[in-house]
Design a protein around this motif. Structure first.
Motif, PDB file in Angstrom:
ATOM      1  N   PRO B 271     -24.861  78.099 -17.736  1.00 17.38           N
ATOM      2  CA  PRO B 271     -24.308  76.860 -18.305  1.00 17.38           C
ATOM      3  C   PRO B 271     -23.496  76.083 -17.256  1.00 17.38           C
ATOM      4  N   VAL B 272     -24.198  75.252 -16.494  1.00 17.71           N
ATOM      5  CA  VAL B 272     -23.570  74.498 -15.398  1.00 17.71           C
ATOM      6  C   VAL B 272     -23.739  73.004 -15.645  1.00 17.71           C
ATOM      7  N   GLY B 273     -22.719  72.242 -15.357  1.00 17.59           N
ATOM      8  CA  GLY B 273     -22.786  70.784 -15.456  1.00 17.59           C
ATOM      9  C   GLY B 273     -22.273  70.133 -14.179  1.00 17.59           C
ATOM     10  N   LEU B 274     -22.394  68.807 -14.145  1.00 19.14           N
ATOM     11  CA  LEU B 274     -21.992  68.065 -12.947  1.00 19.14           C
ATOM     12  C   LEU B 274     -21.082  66.898 -13.328  1.00 19.14           C
ATOM     13  N   PHE B 275     -20.011  66.734 -12.574  1.00 21.66           N
ATOM     14  CA  PHE B 275     -19.188  65.532 -12.692  1.00 21.66           C
ATOM     15  C   PHE B 275     -19.277  64.781 -11.378  1.00 21.66           C
ATOM     16  N   ARG B 276     -19.619  63.494 -11.456  1.00 25.02           N
ATOM     17  CA  ARG B 276     -19.803  62.706 -10.233  1.00 25.02           C
ATOM     18  C   ARG B 276     -18.865  61.498 -10.245  1.00 25.02           C
ATOM     19  N   PRO B 277     -17.821  61.523  -9.394  1.00 26.24           N
ATOM     20  CA  PRO B 277     -17.004  60.320  -9.253  1.00 26.24           C
ATOM     21  C   PRO B 277     -17.846  59.237  -8.565  1.00 26.24           C
ATOM     22  N   ILE B 278     -17.852  58.042  -9.098  1.00 26.76           N
ATOM     23  CA  ILE B 278     -18.543  56.922  -8.448  1.00 26.76           C
ATOM     24  C   ILE B 278     -17.514  56.060  -7.716  1.00 26.76           C
ATOM     25  N   SER B 279     -16.388  55.798  -8.381  1.00 27.80           N
ATOM     26  CA  SER B 279     -15.273  55.187  -7.652  1.00 27.80           C
ATOM     27  C   SER B 279     -14.461  56.359  -7.102  1.00 27.80           C
ATOM     28  N   LEU B 280     -14.359  56.409  -5.774  1.00 25.78           N
ATOM     29  CA  LEU B 280     -13.597  57.509  -5.154  1.00 25.78           C
ATOM     30  C   LEU B 280     -12.123  57.133  -5.125  1.00 25.78           C
ATOM     31  N   TRP B 281     -11.866  55.835  -4.923  1.00 27.08           N
ATOM     32  CA  TRP B 281     -10.544  55.274  -5.226  1.00 27.08           C
ATOM     33  C   TRP B 281     -10.790  54.011  -6.020  1.00 27.08           C
ATOM     34  N   PRO B 282     -10.243  53.795  -7.194  1.00 30.48           N
ATOM     35  CA  PRO B 282      -9.400  54.759  -7.902  1.00 30.48           C
ATOM     36  C   PRO B 282     -10.220  55.977  -8.342  1.00 30.48           C
ATOM     37  N   PHE B 283      -9.628  57.160  -8.175  1.00 32.06           N
ATOM     38  CA  PHE B 283     -10.315  58.399  -8.545  1.00 32.06           C
ATOM     39  C   PHE B 283     -10.326  58.524 -10.073  1.00 32.06           C
ATOM     40  N   PRO B 284     -11.500  58.857 -10.653  1.00 35.63           N
ATOM     41  CA  PRO B 284     -11.603  58.899 -12.120  1.00 35.63           C
ATOM     42  C   PRO B 284     -10.967  60.159 -12.709  1.00 35.63           C
ATOM     43  N   ALA B 285      -9.666  60.281 -12.540  1.00 35.09           N
ATOM     44  CA  ALA B 285      -8.964  61.504 -12.927  1.00 35.09           C
ATOM     45  C   ALA B 285      -9.062  61.758 -14.436  1.00 35.09           C
ATOM     46  N   ALA B 286      -8.866  60.710 -15.234  1.00 35.67           N
ATOM     47  CA  ALA B 286      -8.871  60.902 -16.689  1.00 35.67           C
ATOM     48  C   ALA B 286     -10.249  61.358 -17.168  1.00 35.67           C
ATOM     49  N   SER B 287     -11.307  60.753 -16.632  1.00 38.03           N
ATOM     50  CA  SER B 287     -12.659  61.157 -17.034  1.00 38.03           C
ATOM     51  C   SER B 287     -12.937  62.589 -16.621  1.00 38.03           C
ATOM     52  N   LEU B 288     -12.422  62.959 -15.461  1.00 39.13           N
ATOM     53  CA  LEU B 288     -12.616  64.337 -15.005  1.00 39.13           C
ATOM     54  C   LEU B 288     -11.886  65.306 -15.935  1.00 39.13           C
ATOM     55  N   GLN B 289     -10.668  64.923 -16.328  1.00 39.91           N
ATOM     56  CA  GLN B 289      -9.909  65.788 -17.249  1.00 39.91           C
ATOM     57  C   GLN B 289     -10.689  65.991 -18.550  1.00 39.91           C
ATOM     58  N   ASN B 290     -11.281  64.910 -19.058  1.00 40.72           N
ATOM     59  CA  ASN B 290     -12.113  65.017 -20.265  1.00 40.72           C
ATOM     60  C   ASN B 290     -13.274  65.968 -20.045  1.00 40.72           C
ATOM     61  N   ALA B 291     -13.981  65.737 -18.935  1.00 40.71           N
ATOM     62  CA  ALA B 291     -15.180  66.537 -18.658  1.00 40.71           C
ATOM     63  C   ALA B 291     -14.832  68.003 -18.444  1.00 40.71           C
ATOM     64  N   ALA B 292     -13.627  68.239 -17.924  1.00 36.92           N
ATOM     65  CA  ALA B 292     -13.247  69.617 -17.587  1.00 36.92           C
ATOM     66  C   ALA B 292     -12.697  70.381 -18.787  1.00 36.92           C
ATOM     67  N   GLU B 293     -12.508  69.686 -19.917  1.00 38.17           N
ATOM     68  CA  GLU B 293     -11.989  70.347 -21.104  1.00 38.17           C
ATOM     69  C   GLU B 293     -13.014  71.363 -21.605  1.00 38.17           C
ATOM     70  N   GLY B 294     -12.595  72.568 -21.849  1.00 40.39           N
ATOM     71  CA  GLY B 294     -13.519  73.591 -22.334  1.00 40.39           C
ATOM     72  C   GLY B 294     -14.327  74.257 -21.225  1.00 40.39           C
ATOM     73  N   VAL B 295     -14.266  73.697 -20.030  1.00 38.91           N
ATOM     74  CA  VAL B 295     -14.971  74.287 -18.894  1.00 38.91           C
ATOM     75  C   VAL B 295     -14.125  75.428 -18.340  1.00 38.91           C
ATOM     76  N   LYS B 296     -14.783  76.500 -17.909  1.00 37.35           N
ATOM     77  CA  LYS B 296     -13.991  77.639 -17.442  1.00 37.35           C
ATOM     78  C   LYS B 296     -13.719  77.591 -15.946  1.00 37.35           C
ATOM     79  N   SER B 297     -14.717  77.120 -15.169  1.00 33.66           N
ATOM     80  CA  SER B 297     -14.561  77.110 -13.713  1.00 33.66           C
ATOM     81  C   SER B 297     -14.970  75.770 -13.142  1.00 33.66           C
ATOM     82  N   LEU B 298     -14.430  75.468 -11.971  1.00 32.19           N
ATOM     83  CA  LEU B 298     -14.778  74.220 -11.285  1.00 32.19           C
ATOM     84  C   LEU B 298     -15.144  74.521  -9.842  1.00 32.19           C
ATOM     85  N   LEU B 299     -16.126  73.788  -9.348  1.00 29.10           N
ATOM     86  CA  LEU B 299     -16.563  73.969  -7.962  1.00 29.10           C
ATOM     87  C   LEU B 299     -16.793  72.593  -7.344  1.00 29.10           C
TER      88      LEU B 299
END
Ligand SMILES: Cc1ncc(C[n+]2csc(CCOP(=O)(O)OP(=O)(O)O)c2C)c(N)n1
Ligand code: SF4
Lengths: 267, 350
Positions: B271-299
């Motif tokens: 069970p692997v997914g991908l998060f891709r920032p498109i704007s590197l600045w401003p960094f999409p921190a909030a979207s990443l936090q959403n995507a990372a909810e319930g996820v156990k590990s990050l790489l």
């Protein structure tokens, strides 16, 4: 000095300049301003200020201006002129700015024949930062970074910018003038006017090198500083016209093959 | 109409269709096709292409042109982008809109002409002197090269800021079909340009503020703009993130490769997914936090020694984020990412 010496040119603001007493920048500003007024180009002129004592030139000119990074005024002017080819674009640069850090930009703007006008104030030192050696500092001249006098074996030789650019095909007008007495100031004015006229006629790059005084950093009274320009700078930096594409072909040949020791005057 | 194009050329053509009429640049691999393309194409639409004497001159020409109201761009790579930093800081302070393309190569120094993502820090932390940021967009397909070129001009003029398109040598060379967006970005309001003071008072484009109070006020104004960009202009994408226990975070070329790895791993049942920032600045921190909810590990996977991973860790305080990177122009393969992901699972997704 011009006849109406105490009447402010219309394109200058009422702000008092910040220059030291006897500084050449004030006179050079005035000559540029009179030219803009006479040619009636105030509303279509964009000036470029350079890093140096004259950076605040935009406080004194009632025209649109951009402020460039140190040495980059010819590149900034190129950008402006390419977007607005029907505007009159000029830079106003010191010798550290133009002949040291900005050497590549000025040489290539000249080589491209960029249709801009450059007013180049050569005061043989870095005024703004407190009198360090400039590329134009004379051999033997004392500055804060050549306290024993410029030793050409260590610090190299001065650059003669007007002559250097005269080796290129791009420029339409190149002259060196001086501000050390009223007669020379009147000649300087004529040259600056001609440089702007070349641009108006679309003839390409024009530059007037203006020998100027920096009494403050030279540690001299204003009158003494003017004398120093005449006695020391003029012999090293001969006055004259080094390129004049407006001149008739016959006189142009004479101008370009001028004898260094007896520079040809603009007619 | 769909057409095949190289990434570098797609940026060039898109910029032109987005109304860019002025290009100032200096040759450097791997961005050269971009400028060569514009050398051919810009004169056809009445535009100006000028090969400058250096990157320093090029970016200062961009400054003059932008201040005169032109829609303008430049492009370069590592060593050339370094030289442009002087001008980028001035553009940011004077609030002049333009597009700067960095087709990244490996560094430091001359490094290599092979692809890299080693300029992430430089791009996302301003890069020049003083307190400033500029929007940095990172495409992951040839289509996106074009889309983000449009977006860049839109942001540049709306916010009066230089914008960087940060891509790399592989993306630049990649051939893919694409459609160009229809209409060019609406020109921003230009009541500040220096084009001669006809029937109005004079204007000034400048960066010098000798009075500390004035410069602080100017900085505050810039910071407000950066805040607004952070609040409204982040862009990102998730892929196969539903039910993911491991979330890979990658941008640009790495995100493309990671997508393949995600497909392969999913096919194997991981069970692997991908998060891709498109704007590197401003960094999409909030979207990443959403995507990372319930996820156990990050790489985090990057073509550098670990740069974006710092933004990932800052967005997810207290979370363990693993990193895998290659340097020197080596491009990561899907197989390598899969191996890294399997290691995470073998260690027990934590
Ligand atoms: C990149 C950079 N380097 C150095 C400086 C510092 N600096 C400001 S003015 C100046 C010298 C200017 O001298 P010149 O061009 O001769 O003009 P003047 O002041 O004599 O009129 C220097 C070195 C700077 N502003 N930017
Ligand atoms: S330091 Fe020299 S160049 Fe500067 S204002 Fe004073 S006299 Fe003029």
């Amino acid at each position: 000095m011009s006849r109406n010496a105490f009447v402010r040119p219309a394109c200058m603001t009422s702000a008092r300049t910040h220059y030291c007493p006897g500084c050449g920048h004030g006179i050079a500003h005035r000559l540029v301003a009179e030219t803009i007024d006479e040619l009636e180009i105030r509303e279509r002129t964009v000036g470029v200020a350079a890093v140096g004592c004259s950076i605040l030139i935009y406080n004194y000119f009632d025209i649109d201006m951009q402020e460039a990074a140190h040495g980059r005024a010819p590149a900034v002017a190129t950008g402006i002129k390419r977007v607005l080819p029907d505007r009159i674009v000029f830079t106003y640069q010191g010798d550290g700015d133009l002949a040291s850090i900005g050497l590549a930009e000025i040489v290539h703007a000249a080589a491209r024949g960029e249709n801009i006008t450059v007013v180049f104030v050569n005061n043989a030192n870095y005024g703004m930062t407190g009198g360090q050696m400039a590329p134009t500092t004379l051999p033997g001249q004392k500055t804060t970074t050549t306290p024993r006098g410029r030793n050409v074996h260590l610090a190299g030789h001065p650059l003669r910018m007007a002559e250097l650019l005269a080796t290129l095909d791009g420029p339409s007008y190149l002259a060196r003038v001086s501000l050390h007495n009223p007669v020379e100031v009147a000649r300087a004015k004529k040259s600056i006017r001609k440089a702007f006229q070349c641009q108006l006629l679309g003839m390409g790059f024009s530059m007037v090198e203006v020998l100027s005084s920096c009494p403050n950093n030279w540690g001299m009274e204003p009158a003494k500083a003017l004398e120093w320009v005449e006695k020391n700078m003029v012999p090293y930096y001969p006055l004259g016209v080094f390129r004049d594409a407006m001149a008739p072909a016959s006189s142009r040949e004479v101008t370009e093959n001028r004898d260094e020791s007896s520079p040809k005057r603009e007619g | 109409m769909r057409q095949m194009m190289k990434g570098n050329e797609a940026i060039a053509e898109a910029a032109m269709r987005a109304g860019c009429r002025f290009f100032f640049g200096y040759p450097i691999t791997p961005q050269t096709e971009l400028m060569e393309y514009l050398a051919r194409r810009l004169p056809e639409v009445g535009g100006t292409f000028l090969q400058a004497e250096s990157e320093v001159a090029a970016i200062n020409m961009v400054y003059g042109a932008a201040g005169a109201g032109g829609r303008v761009m430049t492009s370069s790579s590592g060593p050339g982008i370094c030289l442009k930093q002087e001008g980028i800081s001035f553009l940011a302070s004077a609030e002049l809109p333009c597009l700067i393309v960095n087709v990244m190569r490996g560094g430091p120094g001359l490094g290599t002409i092979q692809p890299s993502q080693g300029d992430y820090f430089q791009a996302t932390r301003g890069g020049g002197n003083g307190d400033y940021y500029l929007p940095v967009l990172s495409p992951s397909s040839v289509q996106e090269m074009a889309d983000l070129a449009y977006k860049a001009f839109e942001l540049a003029e709306r916010y009066r800021t230089p914008v960087m398109l940060l891509t790399d040598g592989v993306m630049g060379q990649m051939m893919e079909p694409l459609d160009f967006p229809d209409s060019p970005p609406v020109p921003g309001e230009k009541s500040w340009i220096t084009d001669g003071c006809k029937n109005r008072s004079r204007r000034l484009v400048k960066t010098l503020y000798l009075d500390p109070a004035d410069l602080e006020a100017h900085n505050r104004h810039l910071q407000e703009k950066f805040e607004q960009l952070r609040a409204s202009e982040t862009m990102s994408e998730t892929y196969a993130a539903d039910g993911a226990e491991l979330l890979i975070v990658a941008f640009g070329i790495c995100a493309r490769v990671a997508r393949t790895a995600v497909d392969n791993l999913r096919a194997e049942g991981f069970p692997v997914g991908l998060f891709r920032p498109i704007s590197l600045w401003p960094f999409p921190a909030a979207s990443l936090q959403n995507a990372a909810e319930g996820v156990k590990s990050l790489l985090a996977v990057e073509l550098n020694a670990g740069q974006m991973v710092e933004d990932v860790r800052m967005a997810l305080p207290g979370r363990k984020v693993d990193f895998y990177g290659r340097m020197g122009g080596v491009v990561i393969s899907a197989t390598e990412i899969e191996a890294e992901a399997r290691k995470v699972f073998a260690g027990g997704v934590s």
